[in-house]
Design an enzyme around this catalytic site. Structure first.
Site, short mmCIF file in Angstrom:
data_model
loop_
_atom_site.label_atom_id
_atom_site.label_comp_id
_atom_site.label_asym_id
_atom_site.label_seq_id
_atom_site.Cartn_x
_atom_site.Cartn_y
_atom_site.Cartn_z
N ASP A 158 3.97 8.67 33.16
CA ASP A 158 2.77 8.92 32.35
C ASP A 158 2.44 7.76 31.40
O ASP A 158 1.37 7.74 30.79
CB ASP A 158 2.95 10.18 31.47
CG ASP A 158 2.94 11.45 32.29
OD1 ASP A 158 2.56 11.41 33.47
OD2 ASP A 158 3.33 12.50 31.72
N LYS B 235 -1.80 14.16 25.49
CA LYS B 235 -2.78 14.32 26.58
C LYS B 235 -2.72 15.75 27.10
O LYS B 235 -1.70 16.45 26.97
CB LYS B 235 -2.52 13.34 27.73
CG LYS B 235 -1.11 13.40 28.37
CD LYS B 235 -0.91 14.43 29.45
CE LYS B 235 0.49 14.33 30.06
NZ LYS B 235 0.92 15.52 30.81
O1 C5P Z 1 8.55 9.62 34.97
P1 C5P Z 1 9.06 10.72 34.10
O2 C5P Z 1 10.33 10.34 33.37
O3 C5P Z 1 8.02 11.29 33.21
O4 C5P Z 1 9.44 11.88 35.10
C1 C5P Z 1 10.45 12.83 34.85
C2 C5P Z 1 10.87 13.46 36.16
O5 C5P Z 1 9.77 14.19 36.71
C3 C5P Z 1 11.26 12.48 37.24
O6 C5P Z 1 12.61 12.15 37.17
C4 C5P Z 1 10.96 13.26 38.51
O7 C5P Z 1 12.00 14.19 38.77
C5 C5P Z 1 9.75 14.08 38.12
N1 C5P Z 1 8.46 13.48 38.52
C6 C5P Z 1 8.06 13.52 39.84
N2 C5P Z 1 6.87 12.97 40.21
C7 C5P Z 1 6.06 12.41 39.30
C8 C5P Z 1 6.41 12.38 37.93
C9 C5P Z 1 7.64 12.92 37.58
O8 C5P Z 1 8.78 14.03 40.70
N3 C5P Z 1 4.88 11.89 39.68
#
Ligand code: C5P
Length: 288
Positions: free
Chosen positions: A140, A11
């Protein structure tokens, strides 16, 4: 033994605004996510003994914590709790989407695993049940289970389908992996962009807004800034997600190919020309 092949598309974030932060540290976003035809491929052979094995295709990565394996384990747990027998699976991942690239590769791999194994193991989970499960793997993941382009809000779980016009892009990876938590955790990240409505970008979507994570990533990784500067000669260049990849919309396929062919030799950059997708290639396997 039959091997089944399932694509996992990348994406792009056409814009990405950080409008706040939750008490648990996660950030409240507004973004348009667009599927593109740069894709990983997940191959699956069913077993007979219920075991799950993963060949991640990535040297040095612990397969037990890989998002593909975690997705498979969530479905296995679901089946066990309901007394549903599962065949097991040999999973093999062919990576094309760069890791730490802001293109959602790991999340897309996880979403494809959920769709494919739900189908092959005949578990009967609906799309919305898969989306709830997917959110446990990453913010995501629900987007890739929606199966179409979307205005994304909350931390990634509030999705409004969109039908943007088709577009060609150049995507450039500047050869560094950007850790997402580092960018979101930066003290100087602005977290107060004004909330927008869909009517604000109903015309001019491709030039709307900005990526609030970009300034932080450019500062921490000069390679990202250099890639943006170079690609900016050919169009409106932006970063996707938390980086490191940057992209620019091109007028057509040949314009995109021409830019890819001009990537400086010896730069260590990787470039692709890619086209938007109107829907996820596996959307037909999602049960409403
Ligand atoms: O959810 P994902 O593993 O993709 O996110 C990785 C890191 O990115 C999370 O641990 C967080 O620190 C940060 N994040 C965030 N807010 C979001 C998505 C991700 O702070 N909406």
């Amino acid at each position: 033994m039959t091997t089944h092949h399932f694509p996992a598309p990348a994406k792009l974030n056409l814009f990405l605004h950080v409008i706040g932060q939750r008490n648990d540290g996660y950030h409240l976003l507004q973004s348009v996510f667009m599927l593109v035809d740069l894709q990983d491929q997940l191959s699956i052979s069913l077993r007979e003994d219920g075991a799950i094995h993963l060949n991640s295709g990535i040297a040095g990565v612990d397969t037990s914590t890989n998002l593909v394996m975690r997705a498979a384990r969530l479905l296995e747990q679901f089946a066990l709790e309901r007394g549903l027998p599962i065949a097991g699976a040999d999973l093999s991942l062919e990576k094309h989407i760069p890791m730490g690239g802001g293109l959602g590769g790991g999340s897309s791999d996880a979403a494809t695993t959920l769709i494919a194994l739900n189908h092959l193991w005949q578990l009967g989970l609906t799309q919305s049940e898969l989306m709830q499960m997917g959110l446990r793997l990453g913010a995501d993941v629900p987007f890739f289970l929606l199966g179409q382009n979307a205005f994304v809000e909350g931390i990634g779980e509030q999705l409004t389908p969109l039908n943007p016009e088709d577009a060609w892009f150049v995507v450039l990876h500047p050869g560094v992996a950007v850790p997402t938590p580092l960018i979101f955790g930066a003290p100087h990240l602005t977290r107060d962009t004004k909330s927008v409505k869909m009517s604000d970008f109903s015309s001019g979507l491709f030039s709307f807004g900005r990526n609030d994570l970009q300034a932080v990533a450019e500062k921490a990784f000069p390679e990202v800034a250099a890639a943006l500067q170079w690609l900016g000669k050919f169009g409106d260049a932006r970063m996707s997600g938390s980086g490191a990849c940057v992209f620019a919309r091109m007028s057509d396929q040949s314009a995109a190919q021409a830019v890819v062919s001009q990537v400086p030799a010896g730069s260590g950059w990787q470039a692709w020309h890619c086209q938007s997708l109107q829907s996820h290639p596996l959307a037909g396997l999602l049960e409403k």
